[in-house]
Design an enzyme around this catalytic site. Structure first.
Site, PDB file in Angstrom:
ATOM      1  N   CYS A 199       0.869  -1.173   0.000  1.00 15.05           N
ATOM      2  CA  CYS A 199       0.000   0.000   0.000  1.00 15.05           C
ATOM      3  C   CYS A 199       0.904   1.221   0.000  1.00 15.05           C
ATOM      4  O   CYS A 199       2.117   1.104   0.154  1.00 15.05           O
ATOM      5  CB  CYS A 199      -0.862   0.050   1.245  1.00 15.05           C
ATOM      6  SG  CYS A 199      -1.880  -1.418   1.488  1.00 15.05           S
ATOM      7  N   ARG A 246       1.500   1.656  -5.995  1.00 14.25           N
ATOM      8  CA  ARG A 246       1.612   0.714  -4.878  1.00 14.25           C
ATOM      9  C   ARG A 246       0.258   0.115  -4.502  1.00 14.25           C
ATOM     10  O   ARG A 246       0.178  -0.783  -3.661  1.00 14.25           O
ATOM     11  CB  ARG A 246       2.199   1.400  -3.644  1.00 14.25           C
ATOM     12  CG  ARG A 246       3.540   2.034  -3.864  1.00 14.25           C
ATOM     13  CD  ARG A 246       4.056   2.644  -2.588  1.00 14.25           C
ATOM     14  NE  ARG A 246       4.181   1.675  -1.535  1.00 14.25           N
ATOM     15  CZ  ARG A 246       5.215   0.859  -1.374  1.00 14.25           C
ATOM     16  NH1 ARG A 246       6.212   0.918  -2.209  1.00 14.25           N
ATOM     17  NH2 ARG A 246       5.236   0.001  -0.392  1.00 14.25           N
ATOM     18  N   TRP A 305      -3.822  -1.523  -1.278  1.00 17.68           N
ATOM     19  CA  TRP A 305      -3.787  -2.732  -2.106  1.00 17.68           C
ATOM     20  C   TRP A 305      -4.212  -3.840  -1.153  1.00 17.68           C
ATOM     21  O   TRP A 305      -3.456  -4.253  -0.273  1.00 17.68           O
ATOM     22  CB  TRP A 305      -2.369  -2.956  -2.642  1.00 17.68           C
ATOM     23  CG  TRP A 305      -2.228  -4.247  -3.387  1.00 17.68           C
ATOM     24  CD1 TRP A 305      -1.701  -5.419  -2.913  1.00 17.68           C
ATOM     25  CD2 TRP A 305      -2.597  -4.495  -4.732  1.00 17.68           C
ATOM     26  NE1 TRP A 305      -1.723  -6.371  -3.894  1.00 17.68           N
ATOM     27  CE2 TRP A 305      -2.263  -5.850  -5.017  1.00 17.68           C
ATOM     28  CE3 TRP A 305      -3.186  -3.718  -5.733  1.00 17.68           C
ATOM     29  CZ2 TRP A 305      -2.503  -6.421  -6.266  1.00 17.68           C
ATOM     30  CZ3 TRP A 305      -3.418  -4.311  -6.968  1.00 17.68           C
ATOM     31  CH2 TRP A 305      -3.074  -5.627  -7.218  1.00 17.68           C
ATOM     32  N   ASN A 326       0.962  -0.108   6.075  1.00 15.04           N
ATOM     33  CA  ASN A 326       1.336  -0.884   4.895  1.00 15.04           C
ATOM     34  C   ASN A 326       2.097  -2.108   5.393  1.00 15.04           C
ATOM     35  O   ASN A 326       2.998  -1.974   6.216  1.00 15.04           O
ATOM     36  CB  ASN A 326       2.226  -0.020   3.990  1.00 15.04           C
ATOM     37  CG  ASN A 326       2.942  -0.819   2.935  1.00 15.04           C
ATOM     38  OD1 ASN A 326       2.401  -1.804   2.423  1.00 15.04           O
ATOM     39  ND2 ASN A 326       4.160  -0.435   2.610  1.00 15.04           N
ATOM     40  N   GLY A 327       1.713  -3.296   4.940  1.00 10.07           N
ATOM     41  CA  GLY A 327       2.391  -4.518   5.380  1.00 10.07           C
ATOM     42  C   GLY A 327       1.365  -5.544   5.856  1.00 10.07           C
ATOM     43  O   GLY A 327       0.185  -5.452   5.514  1.00 10.07           O
ATOM     44  N   GLU A 361       9.426 -19.799 -20.362  1.00 12.86           N
ATOM     45  CA  GLU A 361       9.233 -18.462 -19.790  1.00 12.86           C
ATOM     46  C   GLU A 361      10.323 -17.492 -20.270  1.00 12.86           C
ATOM     47  O   GLU A 361      10.041 -16.333 -20.564  1.00 12.86           O
ATOM     48  CB  GLU A 361       9.207 -18.563 -18.255  1.00 12.86           C
ATOM     49  CG  GLU A 361       9.116 -17.237 -17.511  1.00 12.86           C
ATOM     50  CD  GLU A 361       7.881 -16.402 -17.820  1.00 12.86           C
ATOM     51  OE1 GLU A 361       6.964 -16.880 -18.500  1.00 12.86           O
ATOM     52  OE2 GLU A 361       7.859 -15.236 -17.393  1.00 12.86           O
ATOM     53  N   LYS A 388       9.389 -14.103 -22.215  1.00 15.33           N
ATOM     54  CA  LYS A 388       9.807 -12.780 -21.726  1.00 15.33           C
ATOM     55  C   LYS A 388      10.501 -12.020 -22.841  1.00 15.33           C
ATOM     56  O   LYS A 388      10.235 -10.867 -23.084  1.00 15.33           O
ATOM     57  CB  LYS A 388      10.742 -12.990 -20.552  1.00 15.33           C
ATOM     58  CG  LYS A 388      10.666 -12.341 -19.269  1.00 15.33           C
ATOM     59  CD  LYS A 388       9.446 -12.015 -18.497  1.00 15.33           C
ATOM     60  CE  LYS A 388       8.117 -12.166 -19.071  1.00 15.33           C
ATOM     61  NZ  LYS A 388       7.087 -12.722 -18.315  1.00 15.33           N
ATOM     62  N   GLU A 403       8.074 -11.022 -25.695  1.00 13.26           N
ATOM     63  CA  GLU A 403       7.113 -10.005 -25.255  1.00 13.26           C
ATOM     64  C   GLU A 403       7.679  -8.591 -25.337  1.00 13.26           C
ATOM     65  O   GLU A 403       7.003  -7.676 -25.788  1.00 13.26           O
ATOM     66  CB  GLU A 403       6.719 -10.236 -23.781  1.00 13.26           C
ATOM     67  CG  GLU A 403       5.644 -11.270 -23.552  1.00 13.26           C
ATOM     68  CD  GLU A 403       5.348 -11.458 -22.067  1.00 13.26           C
ATOM     69  OE1 GLU A 403       4.169 -11.531 -21.712  1.00 13.26           O
ATOM     70  OE2 GLU A 403       6.297 -11.545 -21.243  1.00 13.26           O
ATOM     71  N   HIS A 429      14.986 -33.440 -32.403  1.00  6.06           N
ATOM     72  CA  HIS A 429      13.800 -33.799 -33.190  1.00  6.06           C
ATOM     73  C   HIS A 429      13.263 -32.620 -33.998  1.00  6.06           C
ATOM     74  O   HIS A 429      12.057 -32.504 -34.214  1.00  6.06           O
ATOM     75  CB  HIS A 429      12.723 -34.364 -32.259  1.00  6.06           C
ATOM     76  CG  HIS A 429      13.194 -35.549 -31.486  1.00  6.06           C
ATOM     77  ND1 HIS A 429      13.477 -36.758 -32.075  1.00  6.06           N
ATOM     78  CD2 HIS A 429      13.497 -35.703 -30.168  1.00  6.06           C
ATOM     79  CE1 HIS A 429      13.916 -37.612 -31.167  1.00  6.06           C
ATOM     80  NE2 HIS A 429      13.934 -36.993 -29.991  1.00  6.06           N
ATOM     81  N   LYS A 451      -1.959  -6.008 -19.928  1.00  4.99           N
ATOM     82  CA  LYS A 451      -1.608  -6.610 -18.640  1.00  4.99           C
ATOM     83  C   LYS A 451      -2.638  -7.661 -18.244  1.00  4.99           C
ATOM     84  O   LYS A 451      -2.315  -8.717 -17.742  1.00  4.99           O
ATOM     85  CB  LYS A 451      -1.534  -5.494 -17.588  1.00  4.99           C
ATOM     86  CG  LYS A 451      -1.142  -5.952 -16.199  1.00  4.99           C
ATOM     87  CD  LYS A 451       0.340  -6.243 -16.143  1.00  4.99           C
ATOM     88  CE  LYS A 451       0.771  -6.950 -14.887  1.00  4.99           C
ATOM     89  NZ  LYS A 451       1.915  -7.842 -15.118  1.00  4.99           N
TER      90      LYS A 451
HETATM   91  C1  G6P Z   1      -1.420 -11.389 -20.231  1.00  5.79           C
HETATM   92  C2  G6P Z   1      -0.172 -10.743 -19.642  1.00  5.79           C
HETATM   93  C3  G6P Z   1       0.807 -11.821 -19.154  1.00  5.79           C
HETATM   94  C4  G6P Z   1       0.117 -12.747 -18.182  1.00  5.79           C
HETATM   95  C5  G6P Z   1      -1.156 -13.356 -18.760  1.00  5.79           C
HETATM   96  C6  G6P Z   1      -1.971 -14.084 -17.709  1.00  5.79           C
HETATM   97  O1  G6P Z   1      -1.102 -12.049 -21.397  1.00  5.79           O
HETATM   98  O2  G6P Z   1       0.444  -9.915 -20.603  1.00  5.79           O
HETATM   99  O3  G6P Z   1       1.909 -11.201 -18.540  1.00  5.79           O
HETATM  100  O4  G6P Z   1       0.987 -13.772 -17.815  1.00  5.79           O
HETATM  101  O5  G6P Z   1      -2.002 -12.311 -19.282  1.00  5.79           O
HETATM  102  O6  G6P Z   1      -2.414 -13.150 -16.768  1.00  5.79           O
HETATM  103  P1  G6P Z   1      -2.887 -13.544 -15.308  1.00  5.79           P
HETATM  104  O7  G6P Z   1      -3.313 -12.230 -14.717  1.00  5.79           O
HETATM  105  O8  G6P Z   1      -4.040 -14.485 -15.468  1.00  5.79           O
HETATM  106  O9  G6P Z   1      -1.749 -14.148 -14.594  1.00  5.79           O
END
Ligand code: G6P
Length: 599
Positions: free
Chosen positions: A2, A27, A74, A100-101, A479, A483, A486, A502, A594
């Site tokens: 937060c 935050r 948050w 916060n915490g 992953e 990354k 993306e 293969h 996002k």
């Molecule tokens: C979008 C984001 C990714 C994320 C995915 C799943 O594609 O760009 O970064 O991993 O959604 O999102 P979630 O909120 O379900 O983890």
């Protein structure tokens, strides 16, 4: 996570605090509130949603006060709502406080205070601190003494700032494992979770340390420890601009979030026992009934799900099937009796994950979710939710949510195994002991930053990258490739190390760097073989391992199980530096969102 902003001085602090909270919205942004002193009494304004809503209320109320505390929330304990938003008060409105915490022993404190007549208005852990100070005030009648006594009883993580109507202008604060910064100006003082909250008023700051208790008033500041001993802290001068300060001095939110990981993992670990035993309540009877897991997710969360499969199978000795939610939702799944569906989602709002979950629920399957956002749709629709505690993740490319999901899932596997008798108590305790070293191990992994930046500098003009891994290194290979694509828009693919022959080996040439994930353990030698094979085809090799190996990125030594959580760090840094060198818009990559709430 937060945001706290507080002011005491000689002018109207309304604009200072509301602008400060706006800067701290990164935050948390589910609700906000202020407490301000006017005519020797405390007034409180709260609103659900963004700070903008609170601003409107403050405008209507014509807030004019020289002493104000504010908070942007948050949610961690209790849904986002008017009652749960801060500031909180005791029985009377003489004390107001923002926090916060996570106060770990809040239930115990709540019970003790309730027995003394304290009535609680919220579901938060934070409210107990206000009641506790109020309780001590009955005895001491002195704000500083009551605050200091109350803080001694709090376990967990906190940055707290409180005001007392009978000592106008005085603010008390305490810090342990949550950030708090003191801003110093002429006859005015500021407290905040982060510097940008007050940067336009002063650049003179003290970064408070764990155990510090702070008293501020327009006439000065004092820092003591819990025993009342005076403490001297260094004053620093901030020379960042406001925009970079919001990112804690980092160039991008993604880099900041990569560096937030030891804290995010620590916060997640801290709440796991409560989460798993109380929320998921894996009693031996319930755990023994479970026959297997369907694990579904999208994007990065899907890679966390894939790693969980290895842990659930090898540690809890249960079968686990992993599938992207978008496939699962349209497949004719023959649901098996006593299998549980686990949905992994940072946002808790991803449309495909939600639909797959609903489909399982309709078939009578029990649903467990791992989410980062309290009260999100997926969390609400689940039978049990284990929360990660990363705070908001701003960068579109997920980093800290991924490692926190892995942490929660690994812990779940250990808990399940212990409850089912697949691990003895001693074995489970030893795995847990290693898991609790994770924040320190991740801090060590972050020290590879410079080495990785140099490697990225050599590689960033290449058009295509291959990532290879076996066992728990395999999800990580996927992953690492995700990354990179993306945020750099380069072609990158992840493969299981054994699959290279293969087909993928046909892609390999001098223009294609190969990144290999090689934990010490049963697949290490196999991965070394793959390295030789790709090297023979002229590829530049970037090896990530926790074995002593020259020309490699060497991570701290751990068991094979923890490797993916730690090795995520250099992969994230690698993608980050390549994208940065290519001048990409890292925090908001093209075409990506996002949270994908549509199909
Ligand atoms: C979008 C984001 C990714 C994320 C995915 C799943 O594609 O760009 O970064 O991993 O959604 O999102 P979630 O909120 O379900 O983890």
């Amino acid at each position: 996570m937060c945001g706290i902003a507080a002011y005491t001085g000689k002018k109207n602090g309304n604009t200072v605090i509301l602008n400060g909270l706006k800067k701290l919205e990164y935050r948390g942004y589910d609700s906000a509130g202020i407490a301000y002193l006017q005519n020797a009494s405390i007034n409180i304004l709260k609103s659900v949603g963004k700070v903008e809503n609170l601003k409107e209320l403050a405008l209507k109320d014509k807030v004019n006060s020289f002493c104000i505390i504010g908070h942007t929330r948050w949610a961690t304990h209790g849904k986002p709502s008017q009652e749960n938003s801060h500031p909180h008060t005791g029985n009377k409105s003489e004390i107001a406080l923002v926090h916060n915490g996570i106060i770990e022993n809040y239930l115990e404190l709540k019970q003790r205070l309730a027995a003394k007549g304290h009535k609680f208005k919220s579901e938060t852990d934070s409210e107990v601190a206000a009641h506790l100070i109020e309780e001590y005030l009955k005895k001491t009648k002195n704000f500083e003494a009551a605050f200091t006594s109350a803080v001694k009883h709090l376990k967990g993580a906190y940055a707290i700032t409180a005001m007392y109507s009978k000592e106008p202008g005085v603010l008390m604060a305490a810090k342990k494992q949550s950030p708090l910064v003191l801003g110093i100006a002429e006859d005015e003082y500021f407290l905040a979770s982060d510097v940008p909250a007050f940067l336009e008023y002063t650049r003179k700051v003290i970064f408070l340390e764990d155990g510090d208790i702070i008293k501020i008033s327009p006439t000065g500041y004092k820092i003591t420890n819990a025993q009342g001993g005076n403490i001297k802290r260094k004053i620093s001068f901030i020379n960042w601009d406001s925009a970079s300060a919001q990112k804690g001095g980092y160039k991008h939110f993604m880099l900041k979030e990569i560096f937030d990981q030891p804290q995010a993992v620590e916060d997640t670990l801290r709440t796991l026992p409560l989460n798993i035993e109380k929320s998921f309540s894996i009693t031996p009877a319930r755990a023994k009934k479970i026959k297997g897991f369907y694990i579904i997710a999208c994007g990065t969360a899907y890679h966390a799900a894939l790693a969980a499969k290895y842990w659930i199978e090898s540690i809890a000795k249960l079968p686990a099937e992993v599938e992207t939610a978008s496939e699962f939702r349209y497949r004719d799944v023959n649901f098996q009796k006593d299998w549980v569906l686990a949905a992994i989602s940072q946002s808790g709002e991803t449309a495909d994950t939600l639909s797959a979950l609903i489909k399982a629920k309709k078939a009578g399957v029990k649903v467990l979710s791992v989410c980062n956002v309290l009260g999100s749709t997926i969390a609400r629709e689940s039978d049990f939710t284990v929360y990660t505690h990363c705070g908001p993740e701003i960068s579109v490319a997920s980093t800290k949510a991924f490692t926190a999901q892995l942490t929660a899932l690994y812990s779940l596997a250990i808990n399940l195994a212990a409850a089912r008798g697949a691990l003895s108590k001693k074995e489970a305790a030893s795995l847990y002991k290693e898991l609790y070293r994770l924040p320190a191990l991740m801090t060590q992994a972050l020290k590879t930053r410079e080495q990785i930046r140099k490697i990225a500098k050599k590689a960033y003009k290449k058009p295509s990258f291959i990532f290879l891994g076996r066992n728990t290194g395999y999800p990580l290979a996927l992953e690492g490739a995700l990354k990179l694509k993306e945020i750099s828009y380069l072609h990158a693919e992840g493969f299981a190390g054994g699959e290279i022959k293969h087909g993928p080996i046909a892609l390999i040439d001098a223009a294609t760097p190969v990144i290999t994930l090689m934990p010490a353990g049963k697949t290490y030698d196999k991965m070394l073989n793959s390295c030789r094979e790709v090297e023979a085809r002229g590829a530049d090799l970037i090896m990530i391992t926790n074995e002593c190996l020259s020309n490699a990125i060497v991570l701290p030594k751990t068991g094979e199980n923890l490797f993916p959580i730690i090795a995520a760090v250099p992969l994230q840094l690698f993608a980050y530096y390549i994208a940065d060198l290519r001048g990409r818009e890292i925090d908001r990559p093209r075409n990506l969102a996002k949270s994908v709430t549509v199909e």
